[in-house]
Write an enzyme that holds these catalytic residues in place. Sequence first.
Site, PDB file in Angstrom:
ATOM      1  CG  HIS A 179      37.516  64.028  41.102  1.00 59.09           C
ATOM      2  ND1 HIS A 179      38.127  64.578  40.001  1.00 59.09           N
ATOM      3  CD2 HIS A 179      38.099  64.626  42.176  1.00 59.09           C
ATOM      4  CE1 HIS A 179      39.037  65.467  40.395  1.00 59.09           C
ATOM      5  NE2 HIS A 179      39.037  65.517  41.718  1.00 59.09           N
ATOM      6  CD  GLU A 180      36.808  64.510  45.760  1.00 53.30           C
ATOM      7  OE1 GLU A 180      37.893  64.312  46.343  1.00 53.30           O
ATOM      8  OE2 GLU A 180      36.588  65.524  45.066  1.00 53.30           O
ATOM      9  CG  HIS A 237      41.709  63.053  44.923  1.00 54.60           C
ATOM     10  ND1 HIS A 237      42.917  63.511  44.455  1.00 54.60           N
ATOM     11  CD2 HIS A 237      40.771  63.920  44.441  1.00 54.60           C
ATOM     12  CE1 HIS A 237      42.716  64.614  43.712  1.00 54.60           C
ATOM     13  NE2 HIS A 237      41.422  64.869  43.685  1.00 54.60           N
ATOM     14  CD  GLU A 282      42.255  67.273  40.387  1.00 55.94           C
ATOM     15  OE1 GLU A 282      42.410  67.043  41.601  1.00 55.94           O
ATOM     16  OE2 GLU A 282      41.156  67.582  39.887  1.00 55.94           O
TER      17      GLU A 282
HETATM   18 CO    CO Z   1      40.533  66.653  42.798  1.00 58.47          CO
END
Ligand code: CO
Length: 504
Positions: free
Chosen positions: A267-268, A271, A298
């Site tokens: 997830h990170e 980003h 997101e």
């Molecule tokens: Co996030």
Amino acid sequence: MSAQETYDALVKECKELSLLASTASILYWDQHSYMPPGGVAFRAEQLSVISSLTHARFTDPKIGDWLSELEGSDLVKNEESVEAVNVRELRHQYDKQTKLPTDLVEEITRTTSLANEKWMEARQKSDFKIFLPWLEKVVDLEKKKAEAYGYEGEPYNALLDDYEPGATVDDVIEVFKNLRNDLVTLLQKVKDAPKKPDVSIVEREYDVGLQKIFGESVVASMGFDFNEGRLDITTHPFCTGIGYGDTRILTRYNPNRLNDALFGTMHEAGHGLYESGLDKVTHFGTPMGESASLGIHESQSRMWENQVGRSKSFWKYYFPQAQRLFRKSLAGVTLDDFYAAINNVSPSYIRVEADEATYNLHILLRFELERALLTGDLKPADVPGEWNERFKKYFGIEVDKDSNGCLQDVHWSAGLVGYFPTYTLGNLYSACFFNKALEDMPDLYEQFERGEFLKLREWLRNNIHKHGRKYRATKLCEKVTCKPLDYKPLIAYMNAKYSEIYGF
Ligand code: CO
């Protein structure tokens, strides 16, 4: 000065302000990774000085004058030119920052810092009464903030715009309502389904050192460049793009759960790929070099975490490697059982622990409540009752205590009203974008099966990252997918996945 000279002066000023802000990002990163606990008070002073310096310089009337001059010049005639985009977005930021009276800003800072303490106490004791007077104050201040910004339609629009520039309730309300109804139906199907995943598979012993090796190898294959980025450990994972050539991601490890760090790190890193995919060499410090919105940000993290990381194809490649690393815990486990375990759906109280399917219901509930708080249709005192009633309706379970209900999130105590929708917007956008990527690259899943993810990264760079804030989120979605934001791709993706796993 000529318009060009004015523009150059504006860009120079913005770059310097962003350089200042990026040093604050380094300090913030350090605070949440390596700083000794004793440094907290001093760090707060450092960060506060930088933030007042940048605020004072950016709200200087000189900036407003420059913007006005540029708005009347030929330089911004072509709406999609770099100059026009930067002037449009800087005007938006300048107006927002100058519209809030200083005493209101100070009152919000003071109140939210106290409200935050009271919220922590209320959550710990699960006693809403402790938080209620503070929630009333925060809601009142958020209303004042919305009035100071000004808005069309309802006050919520003014606050949503802080996180999702240009978005309004009207843009999202139908999409959200349809999504909510379909999710409730989906959950019922999951509940009645004949097959259930064995989640214990991913809740065995997973050596933290090995998890780290595995996670690093996964994010490297996603194209996260360790020569221009770092992965470190923290308590609340996040990502911060410092500047060109420097993007930091942070994660946390749980020795008894494989999912947390693995999907959290992906997830990170999602980003992080967005941050490093922005054209910061050319556009650092200006909106052209910044992300479009929190929702779009997101969408990038969610795509890597879910559409990629929780796909069967991904694990066709990575499961044998995981089995070699985690010999004991994954011995004798089949790919299908593992795939079902990482995709388990189970309604639960806490948003941050929620699975992919129920997560959005948590968000939609909060969105509905905070909207009603701002219009005055819902009184802060009635929040627990309203929360619990809706929770029962959407999730099919009774909330047992307020710490498992309306007291669980930090957002309202921190004055972050209007933030929640960006999480669900991210999920919606990710499904829309991923569908388009599949259309453009029909062999995408076969690429995943071979451990190849760089073509997806390139696709995201070319279609999304490189535009910076050229297009607002809704327009970017239309540009990329040729369609407006829709809930159907996300629901179709979930139905396909869960009907296979649960056998409905
Ligand atoms: Co996030």
